[in-house]
Design a protein around this motif. Sequence first.
Motif, PDB file in Angstrom:
ATOM      1  N   UNK A 184      82.237  49.076  38.928  1.00  0.00           N
ATOM      2  CA  UNK A 184      82.029  48.096  37.860  1.00  0.00           C
ATOM      3  C   UNK A 184      81.550  46.758  38.419  1.00  0.00           C
ATOM      4  N   UNK A 185      82.036  46.405  39.587  1.00  0.00           N
ATOM      5  CA  UNK A 185      81.617  45.141  40.201  1.00  0.00           C
ATOM      6  C   UNK A 185      80.145  45.195  40.604  1.00  0.00           C
ATOM      7  N   UNK A 186      79.715  46.326  41.159  1.00  0.00           N
ATOM      8  CA  UNK A 186      78.326  46.457  41.577  1.00  0.00           C
ATOM      9  C   UNK A 186      77.378  46.437  40.374  1.00  0.00           C
ATOM     10  N   UNK A 187      77.670  47.205  39.357  1.00  0.00           N
ATOM     11  CA  UNK A 187      76.740  47.354  38.245  1.00  0.00           C
ATOM     12  C   UNK A 187      76.913  46.348  37.117  1.00  0.00           C
ATOM     13  N   UNK A 188      78.114  45.831  36.937  1.00  0.00           N
ATOM     14  CA  UNK A 188      78.350  44.913  35.815  1.00  0.00           C
ATOM     15  C   UNK A 188      78.895  43.553  36.257  1.00  0.00           C
ATOM     16  N   UNK A 189      79.001  43.357  37.565  1.00  0.00           N
ATOM     17  CA  UNK A 189      79.411  42.066  38.147  1.00  0.00           C
ATOM     18  C   UNK A 189      80.793  41.611  37.707  1.00  0.00           C
ATOM     19  N   UNK A 190      81.655  42.595  37.381  1.00  0.00           N
ATOM     20  CA  UNK A 190      83.042  42.289  37.049  1.00  0.00           C
ATOM     21  C   UNK A 190      83.911  43.506  37.367  1.00  0.00           C
ATOM     22  N   UNK A 191      85.142  43.247  37.698  1.00  0.00           N
ATOM     23  CA  UNK A 191      86.087  44.342  37.918  1.00  0.00           C
ATOM     24  C   UNK A 191      86.664  44.708  36.555  1.00  0.00           C
ATOM     25  N   UNK A 192      86.241  45.881  36.060  1.00  0.00           N
ATOM     26  CA  UNK A 192      86.637  46.331  34.732  1.00  0.00           C
ATOM     27  C   UNK A 192      86.525  47.848  34.724  1.00  0.00           C
ATOM     28  N   UNK A 193      87.633  48.538  34.764  1.00  0.00           N
ATOM     29  CA  UNK A 193      87.611  50.003  34.844  1.00  0.00           C
ATOM     30  C   UNK A 193      86.887  50.639  33.658  1.00  0.00           C
ATOM     31  N   UNK A 194      86.813  49.948  32.535  1.00  0.00           N
ATOM     32  CA  UNK A 194      86.101  50.488  31.379  1.00  0.00           C
ATOM     33  C   UNK A 194      84.581  50.379  31.518  1.00  0.00           C
ATOM     34  N   UNK A 229      77.056  55.955  45.767  1.00  0.00           N
ATOM     35  CA  UNK A 229      77.962  56.026  46.907  1.00  0.00           C
ATOM     36  C   UNK A 229      78.839  54.816  47.143  1.00  0.00           C
ATOM     37  N   UNK A 230      78.729  53.773  46.333  1.00  0.00           N
ATOM     38  CA  UNK A 230      79.567  52.581  46.540  1.00  0.00           C
ATOM     39  C   UNK A 230      81.045  52.926  46.420  1.00  0.00           C
ATOM     40  N   UNK A 231      81.385  53.813  45.518  1.00  0.00           N
ATOM     41  CA  UNK A 231      82.781  54.218  45.341  1.00  0.00           C
ATOM     42  C   UNK A 231      83.287  55.002  46.553  1.00  0.00           C
ATOM     43  N   UNK A 232      82.408  55.787  47.146  1.00  0.00           N
ATOM     44  CA  UNK A 232      82.771  56.582  48.320  1.00  0.00           C
ATOM     45  C   UNK A 232      83.192  55.664  49.466  1.00  0.00           C
ATOM     46  N   UNK A 233      82.450  54.582  49.634  1.00  0.00           N
ATOM     47  CA  UNK A 233      82.750  53.624  50.705  1.00  0.00           C
ATOM     48  C   UNK A 233      84.111  52.966  50.513  1.00  0.00           C
ATOM     49  N   UNK A 234      84.529  52.825  49.262  1.00  0.00           N
ATOM     50  CA  UNK A 234      85.798  52.149  48.964  1.00  0.00           C
ATOM     51  C   UNK A 234      86.996  53.085  48.890  1.00  0.00           C
ATOM     52  N   UNK A 235      86.775  54.381  48.770  1.00  0.00           N
ATOM     53  CA  UNK A 235      87.881  55.334  48.630  1.00  0.00           C
ATOM     54  C   UNK A 235      88.612  55.482  49.963  1.00  0.00           C
ATOM     55  N   UNK A 236      89.894  55.120  50.013  1.00  0.00           N
ATOM     56  CA  UNK A 236      90.622  55.159  51.278  1.00  0.00           C
ATOM     57  C   UNK A 236      91.056  56.558  51.720  1.00  0.00           C
ATOM     58  N   UNK A 237      90.957  57.547  50.832  1.00  0.00           N
ATOM     59  CA  UNK A 237      91.473  58.879  51.166  1.00  0.00           C
ATOM     60  C   UNK A 237      90.404  59.960  51.293  1.00  0.00           C
ATOM     61  N   UNK A 238      89.165  59.631  50.949  1.00  0.00           N
ATOM     62  CA  UNK A 238      88.119  60.647  50.971  1.00  0.00           C
ATOM     63  C   UNK A 238      88.150  61.565  49.760  1.00  0.00           C
ATOM     64  N   UNK A 239      88.786  61.131  48.693  1.00  0.00           N
ATOM     65  CA  UNK A 239      88.891  61.949  47.480  1.00  0.00           C
ATOM     66  C   UNK A 239      87.547  62.107  46.786  1.00  0.00           C
ATOM     67  N   UNK A 250      92.323  53.242  42.228  1.00  0.00           N
ATOM     68  CA  UNK A 250      91.264  52.693  41.380  1.00  0.00           C
ATOM     69  C   UNK A 250      90.275  51.801  42.125  1.00  0.00           C
ATOM     70  N   UNK A 251      90.276  51.849  43.456  1.00  0.00           N
ATOM     71  CA  UNK A 251      89.309  51.074  44.236  1.00  0.00           C
ATOM     72  C   UNK A 251      87.881  51.511  43.913  1.00  0.00           C
ATOM     73  N   UNK A 252      87.700  52.797  43.635  1.00  0.00           N
ATOM     74  CA  UNK A 252      86.373  53.324  43.297  1.00  0.00           C
ATOM     75  C   UNK A 252      85.866  52.722  41.988  1.00  0.00           C
ATOM     76  N   UNK A 253      86.717  52.673  40.987  1.00  0.00           N
ATOM     77  CA  UNK A 253      86.343  52.101  39.693  1.00  0.00           C
ATOM     78  C   UNK A 253      86.006  50.618  39.836  1.00  0.00           C
ATOM     79  N   UNK A 254      86.826  49.910  40.587  1.00  0.00           N
ATOM     80  CA  UNK A 254      86.595  48.476  40.785  1.00  0.00           C
ATOM     81  C   UNK A 254      85.249  48.222  41.466  1.00  0.00           C
ATOM     82  N   UNK A 255      84.952  48.994  42.522  1.00  0.00           N
ATOM     83  CA  UNK A 255      83.693  48.816  43.247  1.00  0.00           C
ATOM     84  C   UNK A 255      82.494  49.116  42.361  1.00  0.00           C
TER      85      UNK A 255
END
Length: 128
Positions: free
Chosen positions: A22-32, A112-122, A15-20
């Motif tokens: 939501x943090x970028x666009x809504x300034x909070x870590x919130x998967x929703x 692409x912010x999620x791509x940078x955070x994805x540890x597996x290249x998924x 869920x690193x992609x979701x966290x990145x």
Amino acid sequence: MKRLAKKEDLCTACHACEDACSKLYFKEVNSLKASLRIKVNDDESKTIITCTQCGRCAEVCPVEAIYQDKKGIYRIRKKDCVGCLMCVAACPENAMFQHDALLEPFKCVACGICVKECPTGAIFIEEF
């Protein structure tokens, strides 16, 4: 044109992609409030839910608040959106999201912010 692409067999559901996102666009870590979602299925496989830039949302928007930019990405003009959520219902990927704290829906814009955070290249950015 570009879009977010995926290799679901590489996803570990960290869920690193979701966290990145939501943090970028809504300034909070919130998967929703992430513009992509990771779903763990009953068989433990993963489904990555994200916009394919198909344009169905723009087709159904009654006020033409959704448009395709010069790079081929469908975007939402928040000032024009009336919050009817027809785009959410029409999305064939279930990748147009809504949160009760927001009037407007939201979706992936292939930043692409999620791509940078994805540890597996998924997830990765793909030209189409």
